[in-house]
Design a protein around this motif. Structure first.
Motif, PDB file in Angstrom:
ATOM      1  N   ALA A  46      48.219  -8.604 -18.658  1.00 28.48           N
ATOM      2  CA  ALA A  46      49.181  -7.752 -17.952  1.00 28.48           C
ATOM      3  C   ALA A  46      48.822  -7.691 -16.474  1.00 28.48           C
ATOM      4  O   ALA A  46      47.652  -7.778 -16.101  1.00 28.48           O
ATOM      5  N   PRO A  47      49.802  -7.527 -15.581  1.00 25.94           N
ATOM      6  CA  PRO A  47      49.490  -7.396 -14.146  1.00 25.94           C
ATOM      7  C   PRO A  47      48.650  -6.148 -13.890  1.00 25.94           C
ATOM      8  O   PRO A  47      48.719  -5.177 -14.647  1.00 25.94           O
ATOM      9  N   PRO A  48      47.843  -6.145 -12.822  1.00 26.30           N
ATOM     10  CA  PRO A  48      47.031  -4.959 -12.517  1.00 26.30           C
ATOM     11  C   PRO A  48      47.907  -3.757 -12.182  1.00 26.30           C
ATOM     12  O   PRO A  48      49.023  -3.902 -11.676  1.00 26.30           O
ATOM     13  N   ALA A  49      47.393  -2.563 -12.462  1.00 25.02           N
ATOM     14  CA  ALA A  49      48.085  -1.335 -12.089  1.00 25.02           C
ATOM     15  C   ALA A  49      47.929  -1.093 -10.599  1.00 25.02           C
ATOM     16  O   ALA A  49      46.987  -1.585  -9.968  1.00 25.02           O
ATOM     17  N   ALA A  50      48.853  -0.326 -10.033  1.00 23.93           N
ATOM     18  CA  ALA A  50      48.768   0.016  -8.613  1.00 23.93           C
ATOM     19  C   ALA A  50      47.596   0.969  -8.385  1.00 23.93           C
ATOM     20  O   ALA A  50      47.235   1.759  -9.256  1.00 23.93           O
ATOM     21  N   VAL A  51      47.015   0.895  -7.200  1.00 24.35           N
ATOM     22  CA  VAL A  51      45.890   1.751  -6.832  1.00 24.35           C
ATOM     23  C   VAL A  51      46.371   2.805  -5.854  1.00 24.35           C
ATOM     24  O   VAL A  51      47.062   2.501  -4.885  1.00 24.35           O
ATOM     25  N   LEU A  52      46.032   4.079  -6.108  1.00 24.72           N
ATOM     26  CA  LEU A  52      46.376   5.154  -5.190  1.00 24.72           C
ATOM     27  C   LEU A  52      45.544   5.016  -3.918  1.00 24.72           C
ATOM     28  O   LEU A  52      44.325   4.895  -3.975  1.00 24.72           O
ATOM     29  N   GLU A  53      46.186   5.043  -2.761  1.00 25.71           N
ATOM     30  CA  GLU A  53      45.501   4.792  -1.491  1.00 25.71           C
ATOM     31  C   GLU A  53      45.035   6.093  -0.848  1.00 25.71           C
ATOM     32  O   GLU A  53      45.435   6.441   0.254  1.00 25.71           O
ATOM     33  N   HIS A 105      40.565 -10.367 -12.660  1.00 21.57           N
ATOM     34  CA  HIS A 105      41.946  -9.904 -12.843  1.00 21.57           C
ATOM     35  C   HIS A 105      42.401  -9.131 -11.607  1.00 21.57           C
ATOM     36  O   HIS A 105      43.504  -9.354 -11.087  1.00 21.57           O
ATOM     37  N   ALA A 106      41.560  -8.231 -11.107  1.00 23.07           N
ATOM     38  CA  ALA A 106      41.923  -7.425  -9.941  1.00 23.07           C
ATOM     39  C   ALA A 106      42.057  -8.287  -8.693  1.00 23.07           C
ATOM     40  O   ALA A 106      42.881  -8.004  -7.821  1.00 23.07           O
ATOM     41  N   GLY A 107      41.241  -9.356  -8.603  1.00 29.93           N
ATOM     42  CA  GLY A 107      41.295 -10.233  -7.440  1.00 29.93           C
ATOM     43  C   GLY A 107      42.277 -11.372  -7.562  1.00 29.93           C
ATOM     44  O   GLY A 107      42.346 -12.220  -6.668  1.00 29.93           O
ATOM     45  N   GLY A 108      43.014 -11.426  -8.663  1.00 26.79           N
ATOM     46  CA  GLY A 108      44.001 -12.480  -8.846  1.00 26.79           C
ATOM     47  C   GLY A 108      43.406 -13.849  -9.108  1.00 26.79           C
ATOM     48  O   GLY A 108      44.080 -14.877  -8.926  1.00 26.79           O
ATOM     49  N   ASP A 109      42.158 -13.905  -9.538  1.00 26.38           N
ATOM     50  CA  ASP A 109      41.497 -15.193  -9.805  1.00 26.38           C
ATOM     51  C   ASP A 109      41.623 -15.511 -11.299  1.00 26.38           C
ATOM     52  O   ASP A 109      40.676 -15.358 -12.071  1.00 26.38           O
ATOM     53  N   VAL A 110      42.789 -15.971 -11.689  1.00 26.90           N
ATOM     54  CA  VAL A 110      43.074 -16.232 -13.093  1.00 26.90           C
ATOM     55  C   VAL A 110      42.183 -17.344 -13.639  1.00 26.90           C
ATOM     56  O   VAL A 110      41.736 -17.286 -14.798  1.00 26.90           O
ATOM     57  N   VAL A 111      41.892 -18.325 -12.818  1.00 35.62           N
ATOM     58  CA  VAL A 111      41.099 -19.464 -13.281  1.00 35.62           C
ATOM     59  C   VAL A 111      39.679 -19.011 -13.626  1.00 35.62           C
ATOM     60  O   VAL A 111      39.133 -19.389 -14.672  1.00 35.62           O
ATOM     61  N   PHE A 112      39.076 -18.194 -12.766  1.00 33.58           N
ATOM     62  CA  PHE A 112      37.731 -17.721 -13.085  1.00 33.58           C
ATOM     63  C   PHE A 112      37.766 -16.775 -14.286  1.00 33.58           C
ATOM     64  O   PHE A 112      36.826 -16.745 -15.082  1.00 33.58           O
ATOM     65  N   GLY A 113      38.845 -16.024 -14.425  1.00 34.21           N
ATOM     66  CA  GLY A 113      38.981 -15.177 -15.607  1.00 34.21           C
ATOM     67  C   GLY A 113      38.944 -15.988 -16.882  1.00 34.21           C
ATOM     68  O   GLY A 113      38.309 -15.604 -17.872  1.00 34.21           O
ATOM     69  N   ALA A 114      39.628 -17.130 -16.879  1.00 32.62           N
ATOM     70  CA  ALA A 114      39.584 -18.014 -18.046  1.00 32.62           C
ATOM     71  C   ALA A 114      38.162 -18.510 -18.292  1.00 32.62           C
ATOM     72  O   ALA A 114      37.711 -18.628 -19.441  1.00 32.62           O
ATOM     73  N   ASN A 115      37.430 -18.776 -17.227  1.00 35.13           N
ATOM     74  CA  ASN A 115      36.042 -19.212 -17.347  1.00 35.13           C
ATOM     75  C   ASN A 115      35.168 -18.107 -17.944  1.00 35.13           C
ATOM     76  O   ASN A 115      34.272 -18.373 -18.745  1.00 35.13           O
ATOM     77  N   VAL A 116      35.431 -16.862 -17.575  1.00 34.62           N
ATOM     78  CA  VAL A 116      34.684 -15.730 -18.145  1.00 34.62           C
ATOM     79  C   VAL A 116      34.936 -15.640 -19.646  1.00 34.62           C
ATOM     80  O   VAL A 116      34.009 -15.453 -20.444  1.00 34.62           O
ATOM     81  N   LEU A 117      36.187 -15.765 -20.050  1.00 35.25           N
ATOM     82  CA  LEU A 117      36.510 -15.728 -21.477  1.00 35.25           C
ATOM     83  C   LEU A 117      35.822 -16.872 -22.222  1.00 35.25           C
ATOM     84  O   LEU A 117      35.378 -16.705 -23.365  1.00 35.25           O
ATOM     85  N   ALA A 118      35.708 -18.023 -21.564  1.00 32.52           N
ATOM     86  CA  ALA A 118      34.980 -19.147 -22.181  1.00 32.52           C
ATOM     87  C   ALA A 118      33.501 -18.796 -22.352  1.00 32.52           C
ATOM     88  O   ALA A 118      32.877 -19.166 -23.351  1.00 32.52           O
TER      89      ALA A 118
END
Length: 484
Positions: free
Chosen positions: A166-173, A270-283
């Protein structure tokens, strides 16, 4: 003391040698029993003070369950008023001013609620602060005792990772403005890369405190409102540092903590939008499950990685994911599935451009790595059917060894151990003894716990060959290394 008041054991109770000895050893069955006897607290009052159920306290006292969670250790310290130094912790926030201590303080080890969907980036920062703060505060012996719990498996693990899709939730500033610039971020990125390379080559947790300190610094910077481009890159640095912390914890035998840092790495990517590294973490999480004999969980994790990153991963990362998939099939005894996934990995790797734009951290996955992983999985099959698979396993492992030398560190040592086992399986005792000597020599160059574990599994093959001097010497060398 007032037995109706949760917490606050009197000094004379805490000064008792038997209680102090139990606290040092984290023997909470003895701690609770002695507190009931000398401190006047009922079992229900102990449970209330430590925010445990009475049933949980009963199981701990009976020895049926042990306290292995750092969070629970902190709750016990704060709920009962036990100074941190008696438990191997840093001084608790309330120490030195008992009169102002709230009746039920929030333990510093409390984990933020971070499994909600969609994932909130600020909760990821809180999780990083919690993990690094607790681990940096404990000495190594206390950390090992407190965090030696088993890894989470099954639905409890997989359900907690659904936020990845899922996309990240918005952060209160409402945070204060941050002042970090691109140059500082580049320095942090270079440090994360250096730590990752160190771990890949040598393994073990030798520099884990340095990694955690850097991770704490990054989480501190993300508590401020940084420029969007800076924040994204900081989250990516956090992901890479967390991934390194995970493998270091795993190599040190702290499987549950390794999993905590893997989950933090996934959330940060996920928060940084690095989907490729996220897949590597799951691996990486899948590989941990495979070492824990949880092939079904591993396969689910790989499929989660493939589903979430299908449209963005390059051929080299895709090939790596296929090898983890093949590994899971091998662990399930599914030869056809293993062969199919391995073939896909070979096809994807052949399509990878040497000078492509895939991330630096996947550069290690080359023909040698594919050969080494494939040989290791064929070795799994060979243990059940040596005549059919052992020679093929040895051939693939030799291919890996021919391409990557001792500088590969942990991978080189694991290859050597695998080749020695292949020789034992086919009955080549003299050749196996020679390969074992090389394996021990390679293992001496790494601090990896995984290498030592694999070497320990080689030891039984050396038993029963006392007439062979080379085998006796190989056996002695394994024993000497594992006992050092």
């Amino acid at each position: 003391m007032d037995a109706t008041t949760p917490g606050l054991l009197t000094p004379d109770v805490l000064d008792r040698p038997d209680i102090r000895a139990a606290l040092v050893e984290h023997d909470f069955a003895a701690v609770f029993t002695l507190i009931k006897k000398w401190g006047g607290l009922s079992q229900n009052r102990i449970a209330s003070a430590c925010r445990l159920t009475p049933g949980k306290v009963s199981l701990i006292i009976s020895g049926t369950q042990r306290v292995t969670s750092f969070d629970v250790v902190c709750r016990i310290a704060d709920g009962l008023g036990i100074p941190g130094n008696l438990l191997g912790l840093a001084s608790r926030p309330w120490e030195g001013d008992i009169a102002t201590r709230p009746e039920q303080p929030k333990a510093s080890g409390d984990r933020p609620h971070s499994d909600e969907i969609p994932w909130r980036p600020d909760a990821t920062v809180e999780l990083a602060t919690h993990l690094t703060g607790s681990d940096l505060a404990m000495d190594r012996r206390a950390l090992t005792r407190a965090l030696a719990g088993t890894a989470v498996t099954g639905a409890a693990l997989l359900d907690s990772l659904e936020g990845w899709l899922a996309p990240p939730a918005a952060v209160l500033e409402h945070r204060r403005p941050g002042r970090l610039g691109i140059r500082e971020v580049e320095e942090l990125e270079a440090t994360a890369k250096a730590f990752r390379q160190w771990d890949h080559q040598y393994g073990g947790g030798l520099r884990s405190k340095a990694v955690l300190g850097q991770l704490a610094e990054v989480s501190g910077a993300l508590e401020d409102r940084q420029a969007p481009a800076v924040a994204d890159r900081l989250y990516r640095v956090m992901a890479q540092l967390s991934g390194t912390a995970a493998t270091m914890a795993w190599d040190s035998g702290l499987h549950r903590r390794a999993q905590d840092y893997y989950r933090l790495a996934l959330r940060a990517a996920h928060a940084g939008g690095d989907v490729v590294f996220g897949a590597n973490v799951l691996a990486g999480m899948a590989r941990q499950m495979l070492y824990r004999d949880r092939a079904d969980d591993a396969l689910q994790l790989i499929h989660l990685a493939q589903e979430g990153a299908r449209d963005v991963i390059g051929p080299r990362v895709r090939a790596m994911l296929h090898t983890r998939e093949a590994w899971a099939y091998a662990a399930q005894g599914r030869l056809a599935g293993f062969q199919r996934a391995t073939a896909k990995a070979g096809e994807d790797l052949a399509a990878a451009d040497v000078d492509g734009d895939e991330p630096y951290w996947i550069a290690y996955f080359d023909e040698a790595e594919l050969a080494g992983v494939t040989g290791g999985r064929l070795l799994d099959f060979a243990r059940a059917n040596p005549r059919r698979h052992a020679f093929q396993a040895a051939e693939r492992i030799r291919t890996a060894l021919a391409s990557r030398g001792p500088e590969a560190g942990r991978s080189h040592a694991l290859d050597r151990i695998g080749l020695a086992e292949c020789a034992f399986l086919v009955g080549d005792v003299q050749g196996a003894a020679a390969e074992t000597a090389l394996a021990v020599r390679a293992a001496c160059g790494t601090r990896s716990g995984r290498v030592r574990t694999q070497l320990g599994q080689l030891y039984p093959y050396t038993v029963g060959h006392s007439a062979s001097r080379p085998v006796r010497e190989a056996r002695d060398s394994i024993r000497d290394l594992l006992s050092s």
